[in-house]
Write a protein that holds these residues in place. Structure first.
Motif, mmCIF file in Angstrom:
data_model
loop_
_atom_site.group_PDB
_atom_site.id
_atom_site.type_symbol
_atom_site.label_atom_id
_atom_site.label_comp_id
_atom_site.label_asym_id
_atom_site.label_seq_id
_atom_site.Cartn_x
_atom_site.Cartn_y
_atom_site.Cartn_z
ATOM 1 N N LYS A 3 0.815 -1.183 0.039
ATOM 2 C CA LYS A 3 0.069 -0.078 0.026
ATOM 3 C C LYS A 3 1.061 1.405 0.015
ATOM 4 N N LYS A 4 0.632 2.232 -0.926
ATOM 5 C CA LYS A 4 1.404 3.469 -1.053
ATOM 6 C C LYS A 4 0.921 4.398 0.159
ATOM 7 N N ILE A 5 1.953 4.871 0.801
ATOM 8 C CA ILE A 5 1.534 5.850 1.579
ATOM 9 C C ILE A 5 1.408 7.409 0.850
ATOM 10 N N ASN A 6 0.550 8.202 1.486
ATOM 11 C CA ASN A 6 0.255 9.446 0.856
ATOM 12 C C ASN A 6 0.913 10.678 1.710
ATOM 13 N N TRP A 7 2.303 10.561 1.913
ATOM 14 C CA TRP A 7 2.880 11.411 2.646
ATOM 15 C C TRP A 7 2.195 12.643 3.192
ATOM 16 N N LEU A 8 1.719 13.436 1.957
ATOM 17 C CA LEU A 8 1.329 14.877 2.073
ATOM 18 C C LEU A 8 -0.108 14.815 3.080
ATOM 19 N N ALA A 9 -0.916 13.870 2.707
ATOM 20 C CA ALA A 9 -2.082 13.629 3.506
ATOM 21 C C ALA A 9 -1.812 13.193 4.836
ATOM 22 N N SER A 10 -0.740 12.363 4.990
ATOM 23 C CA SER A 10 -0.473 11.988 6.359
ATOM 24 C C SER A 10 -0.030 13.240 7.045
ATOM 25 N N GLY A 11 0.962 13.884 6.566
ATOM 26 C CA GLY A 11 1.495 15.144 7.215
ATOM 27 C C GLY A 11 0.328 16.193 7.586
ATOM 28 N N ARG A 12 -0.814 16.485 6.655
ATOM 29 C CA ARG A 12 -1.739 17.228 7.063
ATOM 30 C C ARG A 12 -2.301 16.774 8.114
ATOM 31 N N TRP A 13 -2.715 15.312 8.238
ATOM 32 C CA TRP A 13 -3.528 14.818 9.175
ATOM 33 C C TRP A 13 -2.707 15.048 10.614
ATOM 34 N N LEU A 14 -1.373 14.716 10.446
ATOM 35 C CA LEU A 14 -0.686 15.007 11.785
ATOM 36 C C LEU A 14 -0.629 16.383 12.027
ATOM 37 N N ALA A 18 -1.658 17.929 15.811
ATOM 38 C CA ALA A 18 -0.895 19.021 16.600
ATOM 39 C C ALA A 18 -1.639 20.280 16.953
ATOM 40 N N GLU A 19 -2.342 20.724 15.926
ATOM 41 C CA GLU A 19 -3.264 21.829 16.452
ATOM 42 C C GLU A 19 -4.367 21.550 17.432
ATOM 43 N N GLU A 20 -4.911 20.665 17.393
ATOM 44 C CA GLU A 20 -5.874 20.126 18.193
ATOM 45 C C GLU A 20 -5.404 20.080 19.681
ATOM 46 N N VAL A 21 -4.101 19.579 19.670
ATOM 47 C CA VAL A 21 -3.446 19.654 20.913
ATOM 48 C C VAL A 21 -3.385 20.947 21.575
ATOM 49 N N GLY A 67 6.897 25.068 18.188
ATOM 50 C CA GLY A 67 7.837 24.039 17.528
ATOM 51 C C GLY A 67 7.051 23.219 16.526
ATOM 52 N N VAL A 68 5.969 22.826 16.651
ATOM 53 C CA VAL A 68 5.122 21.809 16.113
ATOM 54 C C VAL A 68 4.114 22.438 14.934
ATOM 55 N N VAL A 69 3.351 23.300 15.413
ATOM 56 C CA VAL A 69 2.253 23.830 14.503
ATOM 57 C C VAL A 69 2.463 25.039 13.642
ATOM 58 N N LEU A 70 3.202 25.929 14.288
ATOM 59 C CA LEU A 70 3.384 27.277 13.367
ATOM 60 C C LEU A 70 3.900 26.801 12.181
ATOM 61 N N SER A 71 3.546 27.310 10.773
ATOM 62 C CA SER A 71 4.295 27.010 9.595
ATOM 63 C C SER A 71 5.426 28.056 9.522
ATOM 64 N N ASP A 72 6.241 27.973 8.423
ATOM 65 C CA ASP A 72 7.156 28.884 8.220
ATOM 66 C C ASP A 72 6.743 30.321 7.831
ATOM 67 N N ASP A 73 5.592 30.562 7.106
ATOM 68 C CA ASP A 73 5.032 31.821 7.096
ATOM 69 C C ASP A 73 4.523 32.657 8.200
#
Length: 173
Positions: A3-14, A18-21, A67-73
């Motif tokens: 099964k192929k892993i969709n890394w982009l979708a997994s990253g968005r889900w994670l 992290a935002e919910e935490v 550390g985990v939630v903020l994006s670069d911009d």
């Protein structure tokens, strides 16, 4: 069958988790703060543990979010200066500031780890939570920032510098 892993979708889900935490920390801090006000001023029975919970939620919320939630911009930048220069100068800014941050955080990791592990012998006054649990979020923050800024260095060296537009909200999805 693999099964192929969709890394982009997994990253968005994670990232959403992290935002919910972060939201949970902020919500908990707000509810406990209101409880403290109610108990102190209406019931005249102040809660001994509420200050500790608010401090824990604030510390973890800020460092986890940074550390985990903020994006670069979403990081703080000197937008006026940053957007006034060419892409090449912007790339140099990114490499220099990110390299300084990576080096400083990497230098701080061993001493920080020693301090966090040393503090396991101390506990908070009311809830008796080991202090190393309280301060361990700094290690998560430092490692996440080292990874993020190392990636920013690679992106800048490869030839791209993000254009930061402070008037555009990119997280409205």
């Amino acid at each position: 069958m693999t099964k192929k892993i969709n890394w982009l979708a997994s990253g968005r889900w994670l990232h959403r988790r992290a935002e919910e935490v972060s939201v949970a920390f902020l919500g908990t801090m707000f509810v406990v703060f209101l409880l403290q006000i109610g108990f102190r001023y209406f019931l005249v029975r102040p809660l001994s543990w509420s200050e500790e919970v608010c401090l824990l939620c604030w510390l973890w919320g800020v460092l986890w979010g940074s550390g985990v939630v903020l994006s670069d911009d979403e990081e703080i930048r000197m937008d006026i200066l940053y957007n006034a220069v060419s892409d090449n100068v912007r790339r140099v800014f990114n490499v220099v500031t990110s390299a300084v941050l990576v080096v400083l955080l990497a230098i701080s990791l061993p001493a920080s780890w020693d301090y966090v592990t040393f503090m396991k012998r101390e506990h908070t006054a009311s809830l008796h939570i080991p202090i190393n649990y309280l301060y361990s979020v700094y290690m998560i923050f430092a490692v996440a920032c080292i990874i993020r800024h190392s990636r920013l260095i690679l992106v800048a060296v490869r030839g791209t510098a993000p254009q930061i537009d402070p008037t555009k909200d990119t997280d409205l999805a």
